[in-house]
Design a protein around this motif. Structure first.
Motif, PDB file in Angstrom:
ATOM      1  N   HIS A  24      24.163  -8.059  12.531  1.00  0.00           N
ATOM      2  CA  HIS A  24      23.434  -8.689  13.623  1.00  0.00           C
ATOM      3  C   HIS A  24      23.318 -10.175  13.310  1.00  0.00           C
ATOM      4  CE1 HIS A  24      19.751  -8.727  16.431  1.00  0.00           C
ATOM      5  NE2 HIS A  24      20.830  -8.512  17.144  1.00  0.00           N
ATOM      6  N   LEU A  25      23.931 -11.023  14.132  1.00  0.00           N
ATOM      7  CA  LEU A  25      24.012 -12.451  13.851  1.00  0.00           C
ATOM      8  C   LEU A  25      23.409 -13.280  14.973  1.00  0.00           C
ATOM      9  CD1 LEU A  25      27.716 -12.424  12.642  1.00  0.00           C
ATOM     10  CD2 LEU A  25      25.684 -12.572  11.199  1.00  0.00           C
ATOM     11  N   LYS A  26      22.886 -14.442  14.618  1.00  0.00           N
ATOM     12  CA  LYS A  26      22.356 -15.382  15.605  1.00  0.00           C
ATOM     13  C   LYS A  26      23.520 -16.159  16.201  1.00  0.00           C
ATOM     14  CE  LYS A  26      18.815 -18.939  16.151  1.00  0.00           C
ATOM     15  NZ  LYS A  26      18.275 -18.426  17.359  1.00  0.00           N
ATOM     16  N   ASN A  27      23.528 -16.252  17.522  1.00  0.00           N
ATOM     17  CA  ASN A  27      24.572 -16.971  18.236  1.00  0.00           C
ATOM     18  C   ASN A  27      24.260 -18.465  18.202  1.00  0.00           C
ATOM     19  OD1 ASN A  27      26.434 -17.985  20.049  1.00  0.00           O
ATOM     20  ND2 ASN A  27      26.268 -16.223  21.408  1.00  0.00           N
ATOM     21  N   SER A  28      25.126 -19.246  17.576  1.00  0.00           N
ATOM     22  CA  SER A  28      24.874 -20.687  17.458  1.00  0.00           C
ATOM     23  C   SER A  28      25.089 -21.422  18.782  1.00  0.00           C
ATOM     24  CB  SER A  28      25.786 -21.290  16.383  1.00  0.00           C
ATOM     25  OG  SER A  28      27.143 -21.104  16.728  1.00  0.00           O
ATOM     26  N   ASN A  29      25.786 -20.804  19.714  1.00  0.00           N
ATOM     27  CA  ASN A  29      26.045 -21.442  21.015  1.00  0.00           C
ATOM     28  C   ASN A  29      24.909 -21.273  22.009  1.00  0.00           C
ATOM     29  OD1 ASN A  29      28.561 -22.148  20.031  1.00  0.00           O
ATOM     30  ND2 ASN A  29      29.536 -20.318  20.865  1.00  0.00           N
ATOM     31  N   LYS A  30      24.108 -20.202  21.852  1.00  0.00           N
ATOM     32  CA  LYS A  30      23.038 -19.913  22.800  1.00  0.00           C
ATOM     33  C   LYS A  30      21.711 -19.857  22.061  1.00  0.00           C
ATOM     34  CE  LYS A  30      25.975 -17.120  25.791  1.00  0.00           C
ATOM     35  NZ  LYS A  30      26.169 -15.786  26.357  1.00  0.00           N
ATOM     36  N   SER A  31      20.752 -20.582  22.537  1.00  0.00           N
ATOM     37  CA  SER A  31      19.441 -20.636  21.902  1.00  0.00           C
ATOM     38  C   SER A  31      18.759 -19.274  21.899  1.00  0.00           C
ATOM     39  CB  SER A  31      18.561 -21.656  22.631  1.00  0.00           C
ATOM     40  OG  SER A  31      17.259 -21.639  22.127  1.00  0.00           O
ATOM     41  N   GLY A  32      18.428 -18.778  20.710  1.00  0.00           N
ATOM     42  CA  GLY A  32      17.656 -17.547  20.585  1.00  0.00           C
ATOM     43  C   GLY A  32      18.403 -16.260  20.840  1.00  0.00           C
ATOM     44  N   SER A  33      19.704 -16.310  21.072  1.00  0.00           N
ATOM     45  CA  SER A  33      20.426 -15.068  21.348  1.00  0.00           C
ATOM     46  C   SER A  33      21.132 -14.570  20.080  1.00  0.00           C
ATOM     47  CB  SER A  33      21.436 -15.270  22.469  1.00  0.00           C
ATOM     48  OG  SER A  33      22.477 -16.124  22.061  1.00  0.00           O
ATOM     49  N   PHE A  34      21.385 -13.269  20.065  1.00  0.00           N
ATOM     50  CA  PHE A  34      22.035 -12.629  18.929  1.00  0.00           C
ATOM     51  C   PHE A  34      23.224 -11.812  19.424  1.00  0.00           C
ATOM     52  CE2 PHE A  34      17.807 -13.534  17.526  1.00  0.00           C
ATOM     53  CZ  PHE A  34      17.933 -13.815  16.173  1.00  0.00           C
ATOM     54  N   TYR A  35      24.096 -11.434  18.501  1.00  0.00           N
ATOM     55  CA  TYR A  35      25.223 -10.566  18.828  1.00  0.00           C
ATOM     56  C   TYR A  35      25.541  -9.704  17.606  1.00  0.00           C
ATOM     57  CZ  TYR A  35      28.199 -13.741  16.123  1.00  0.00           C
ATOM     58  OH  TYR A  35      28.758 -14.488  15.114  1.00  0.00           O
ATOM     59  N   TRP A  36      26.335  -8.669  17.825  1.00  0.00           N
ATOM     60  CA  TRP A  36      26.778  -7.787  16.756  1.00  0.00           C
ATOM     61  C   TRP A  36      28.235  -8.077  16.433  1.00  0.00           C
ATOM     62  CZ3 TRP A  36      23.791  -4.559  13.981  1.00  0.00           C
ATOM     63  CH2 TRP A  36      22.540  -4.235  14.502  1.00  0.00           C
ATOM     64  N   SER A  37      28.532  -8.279  15.172  1.00  0.00           N
ATOM     65  CA  SER A  37      29.908  -8.405  14.699  1.00  0.00           C
ATOM     66  C   SER A  37      30.262  -7.088  14.022  1.00  0.00           C
ATOM     67  CB  SER A  37      30.028  -9.566  13.715  1.00  0.00           C
ATOM     68  OG  SER A  37      31.346  -9.633  13.210  1.00  0.00           O
ATOM     69  N   ILE A  38      31.336  -6.441  14.462  1.00  0.00           N
ATOM     70  CA  ILE A  38      31.715  -5.125  13.974  1.00  0.00           C
ATOM     71  C   ILE A  38      33.001  -5.241  13.166  1.00  0.00           C
ATOM     72  CG2 ILE A  38      32.304  -2.754  14.647  1.00  0.00           C
ATOM     73  CD1 ILE A  38      29.460  -3.597  15.401  1.00  0.00           C
TER      74      ILE A  38
END
Length: 93
Positions: A24-38
């Motif tokens: 689970h990583l913080k998205n550096s392009n969008k403030s406060g959003s996260f994404y999953w890297s699989i």
């Protein structure tokens, strides 16, 4: 349940028989959003994609011989799950 043949589409990449690890990583392009890297569990360098949501299936969670519960004193749990048979499962992200 999704029929395997229903996934044959040019926009869908199917990876079968693969155990994965998610981060689970913080998205550096969008403030406060996260994404999953699989990535593949066996080869963590083999990226399988990035996703906004993670959906998981665990077909072995209800077995009476789970390694983490093998010696646990849970006779009621074991008696309820002893007749459960494993079936192939598919997780779609």
């Amino acid at each position: 349940s999704i029929c395997r043949n229903s996934l044959h589409h040019e926009s869908i990449r199917v990876v079968l028989q693969t155990r994965v690890c998610g981060t689970h990583l913080k998205n550096s392009n969008k403030s406060g959003s996260f994404y999953w890297s699989i990535a593949s569990h066996k080869n963590k360098e083999k990226a399988l994609g990035e996703f906004d949501w993670l959906v998981a299936s665990d077909r072995l969670s209800a077995t009476d011989n789970r390694a983490d519960l093998r010696n646990a004193p849970l006779p009621e749990f074991k008696s309820r799950v002893k007749n459960i048979a494993n079936v192939p499962s598919l997780t779609l992200m």
